[in-house]
Design a protein around this motif. Sequence first.
Motif, PDB file in Angstrom:
ATOM      1  N   LEU A 138       0.747  -1.364  -0.033  1.00  0.00           N
ATOM      2  CA  LEU A 138       0.033   0.034  -0.046  1.00  0.00           C
ATOM      3  C   LEU A 138       0.884   1.352   0.048  1.00  0.00           C
ATOM      4  CD1 LEU A 138      -2.988  -0.944   2.674  1.00  0.00           C
ATOM      5  CD2 LEU A 138      -2.812  -1.028   0.113  1.00  0.00           C
ATOM      6  N   GLY A 139       1.987   1.469   0.687  1.00  0.00           N
ATOM      7  CA  GLY A 139       2.906   2.551   0.702  1.00  0.00           C
ATOM      8  C   GLY A 139       3.300   2.940  -0.637  1.00  0.00           C
ATOM      9  N   GLY A 140       3.600   1.864  -1.734  1.00  0.00           N
ATOM     10  CA  GLY A 140       3.898   2.266  -3.044  1.00  0.00           C
ATOM     11  C   GLY A 140       2.951   2.806  -3.972  1.00  0.00           C
ATOM     12  N   LEU A 141       1.652   2.821  -3.481  1.00  0.00           N
ATOM     13  CA  LEU A 141       0.564   3.172  -4.363  1.00  0.00           C
ATOM     14  C   LEU A 141       0.759   4.787  -4.732  1.00  0.00           C
ATOM     15  CD1 LEU A 141      -2.469   1.003  -2.851  1.00  0.00           C
ATOM     16  CD2 LEU A 141      -1.145   0.494  -5.002  1.00  0.00           C
ATOM     17  N   PRO A 142       0.390   5.224  -5.863  1.00  0.00           N
ATOM     18  CA  PRO A 142       0.341   6.573  -5.947  1.00  0.00           C
ATOM     19  C   PRO A 142      -0.813   7.427  -5.367  1.00  0.00           C
ATOM     20  CG  PRO A 142      -0.298   5.210  -8.108  1.00  0.00           C
ATOM     21  CD  PRO A 142      -0.059   4.360  -7.090  1.00  0.00           C
ATOM     22  N   LEU A 143      -0.493   8.679  -5.244  1.00  0.00           N
ATOM     23  CA  LEU A 143      -1.630   9.597  -4.805  1.00  0.00           C
ATOM     24  C   LEU A 143      -2.107  10.438  -5.697  1.00  0.00           C
ATOM     25  CD1 LEU A 143      -0.437  10.389  -1.083  1.00  0.00           C
ATOM     26  CD2 LEU A 143      -2.442   8.950  -1.774  1.00  0.00           C
ATOM     27  N   GLY A 144      -3.280  11.038  -5.967  1.00  0.00           N
ATOM     28  CA  GLY A 144      -3.313  12.102  -6.705  1.00  0.00           C
ATOM     29  C   GLY A 144      -4.309  11.683  -7.978  1.00  0.00           C
ATOM     30  N   HIS A 145      -4.305  10.609  -8.140  1.00  0.00           N
ATOM     31  CA  HIS A 145      -5.078   9.954  -9.657  1.00  0.00           C
ATOM     32  C   HIS A 145      -5.529   8.627  -9.436  1.00  0.00           C
ATOM     33  CE1 HIS A 145      -1.998   7.309 -11.207  1.00  0.00           C
ATOM     34  NE2 HIS A 145      -1.180   8.100 -10.917  1.00  0.00           N
ATOM     35  N   GLY A 146      -6.194   7.936 -10.199  1.00  0.00           N
ATOM     36  CA  GLY A 146      -7.057   6.786  -9.910  1.00  0.00           C
ATOM     37  C   GLY A 146      -6.434   5.742 -10.879  1.00  0.00           C
ATOM     38  N   ALA A 147      -5.414   6.023 -11.519  1.00  0.00           N
ATOM     39  CA  ALA A 147      -5.154   5.039 -12.734  1.00  0.00           C
ATOM     40  C   ALA A 147      -4.167   3.944 -12.209  1.00  0.00           C
ATOM     41  CB  ALA A 147      -4.596   5.674 -13.893  1.00  0.00           C
ATOM     42  N   HIS A 148      -4.742   3.272 -11.205  1.00  0.00           N
ATOM     43  CA  HIS A 148      -3.936   2.309 -10.544  1.00  0.00           C
ATOM     44  C   HIS A 148      -4.825   1.193  -9.838  1.00  0.00           C
ATOM     45  CE1 HIS A 148      -4.324   3.621  -6.241  1.00  0.00           C
ATOM     46  NE2 HIS A 148      -4.139   4.671  -7.062  1.00  0.00           N
ATOM     47  N   SER A 149      -4.168   0.068  -9.356  1.00  0.00           N
ATOM     48  CA  SER A 149      -5.147  -0.933  -8.658  1.00  0.00           C
ATOM     49  C   SER A 149      -6.243  -1.411  -9.274  1.00  0.00           C
ATOM     50  CB  SER A 149      -5.218  -0.333  -7.185  1.00  0.00           C
ATOM     51  OG  SER A 149      -4.067   0.039  -6.720  1.00  0.00           O
ATOM     52  N   LEU A 150      -6.319  -1.709 -10.410  1.00  0.00           N
ATOM     53  CA  LEU A 150      -7.634  -2.301 -11.124  1.00  0.00           C
ATOM     54  C   LEU A 150      -8.041  -3.720 -10.324  1.00  0.00           C
ATOM     55  CD1 LEU A 150      -9.327  -1.911 -13.584  1.00  0.00           C
ATOM     56  CD2 LEU A 150      -7.901  -3.542 -14.715  1.00  0.00           C
ATOM     57  N   LEU A 151      -7.146  -4.483 -10.070  1.00  0.00           N
ATOM     58  CA  LEU A 151      -7.339  -5.689  -9.582  1.00  0.00           C
ATOM     59  C   LEU A 151      -7.507  -5.775  -7.699  1.00  0.00           C
ATOM     60  CD1 LEU A 151      -5.284  -8.249 -11.592  1.00  0.00           C
ATOM     61  CD2 LEU A 151      -7.320  -7.424 -12.066  1.00  0.00           C
ATOM     62  N   LEU A 152      -6.538  -4.775  -7.329  1.00  0.00           N
ATOM     63  CA  LEU A 152      -6.214  -4.663  -6.020  1.00  0.00           C
ATOM     64  C   LEU A 152      -7.595  -4.097  -5.318  1.00  0.00           C
ATOM     65  CD1 LEU A 152      -4.272  -5.570  -4.172  1.00  0.00           C
ATOM     66  CD2 LEU A 152      -3.267  -3.336  -4.092  1.00  0.00           C
TER      67      LEU A 152
END
Length: 546
Positions: free
Chosen positions: A470-484
């Motif tokens: 979780l600490g490596g997830l980006p902030l400020g946009h939603g183009a990540h973690s489609l599966l997670l």
Amino acid sequence: AAAVANTAQYGEGQPRLEKFRLDWSLADEPALEPPPGAVRFEDKVAPTELRDRAELGGAEPYCFLRGRADTTPLKERLAADDGVWSDEYARSHNVSLARPSHDGWGIRKLAFVFCDDFLKRVYRLPLWDDPGWRALLDPVFECCGVPRDRVIRCLLASMPPRTVIPPHHDSGYWVPRSRRLHVAIKTQAGVVFRAGRTLGSMKRVRFAEGCVVELNNQAKHYVANLSDEYRTHLIFDYVDDRAEPELLPPRMPCVSLHIGDELIQTRRTISLSRERGTGPPAPHVLIIGAQKAGTTSMFEYLSQHPLVKRGVRRETHFLDWRWRPDLEGDASALARCWHETFFDAPAHADHPDLIALDSTPSYLLQSNLAIPRLSKILGGRAAPPLVVMVRDPVARAASHYAMIADPRATPQQRRSRGTAWLDASMRAVAEAELADLVSNGVLRRRNDGGGSPTLAEAYDLDDDAFRRCLGGLPLGHGAHSLLLRGCYAAQLKPWREAFGVDALLVLRCEDMATPAGARDAVAAAQRHCGLREHPLDDATPKNSRA
């Protein structure tokens, strides 16, 4: 209603609208005598115009005789001192109470008990316990078997000559849980009271002086004073035996007022001026996720409740990318910043019963940020109600991808949604994330047959690896973690551990696919949020995307 120019046909101080027209022909309409009996409690569950006539059974004429009282002493007391209707009398002997429409039409009042629309409180005004007035009122309650401690509204209302109260039915949480009684103290032949299931079926009903008449105030009713004198009724409501236990004595939420107290009122709420600013800071409810799982719909549905006050924006993101690190060491300053930046602080100060929502769906996934920050702000206080929306993970992922890849996005939307997926198919995005989750140990293949991991395989999730990632997830946009974002059990676990299972309400987006399902889900959410039940007016999905 259409405006009409002939002012001579309207009562003084009333709008020149068709519904306020004085219909002098009604004075000749025969009046029905209310039969002995009582309104069936089940006939009050909803406005009668919304119900089938056969379903209502023997509800007509919607008025029933509950008893007869000797109202002569009360009539004489009012005749002896016209000053009891004045604002000065209310200030010096009672507490002032506003009824904006009636006040504007010149209808005088003498209030004894009043509640807000959601029965959060029953206010007992000073005159309620005044020995002189009590000696005049108690015999009326006794003659019709109404326990004094069940009364939630009680006032004397005096209607001016040549005035109309247009057709209406009463509304509010209190209405289907209580019974409405009228006692004519002073009336004349020119007073017309009509009631019926619908506007077109209203009939005139006789209210004789001293008769205690129960009215189904979910039915349409109308009053016209066509006489040359004031018409005065004692009107009171009391909770029925079948109301919720918390609304019945001894749990009824009563507040005894004192001379000099000041009430702050809205159409739906009543609070004491001395309580201004005592409510908890907003937000009072968090919708924490999941993204593309119905959070916008739930926010909009809950916002239809009259006690929910909308803030500046639906998603504050205060616990993730709008966090204030400069206030990190001051929990009260952080709470104040959240409250004052994103919510209507003056309204919440004046009306502590109002509720504010923050619907930021990234909180559920990025609990590594949201939980410690929320805990810091709470400072040991209980967490606000947390609402979680979930959806079939595949459908959620498809909707998530469609939002990010939408070519119609505005520049501002593009900044918040991100650009990482614009040149990739949904399959390519999912396969790339899957490979990353497997290589980082977040997902373990159940049957490792070699080769690259595929979307068709079964996987187990490692909780420790999940939390580390979780600490490596980006902030400020939603183009990540489609599966997670579809791994709901792993996302919910830290929230349960931090705030307890009772703080969380988990609802399925699919259960809101129909209006009936949406209403059931919202009713559950209202209960979880501490809101009294309020019907959902608009159950259409919001921000829906295939």
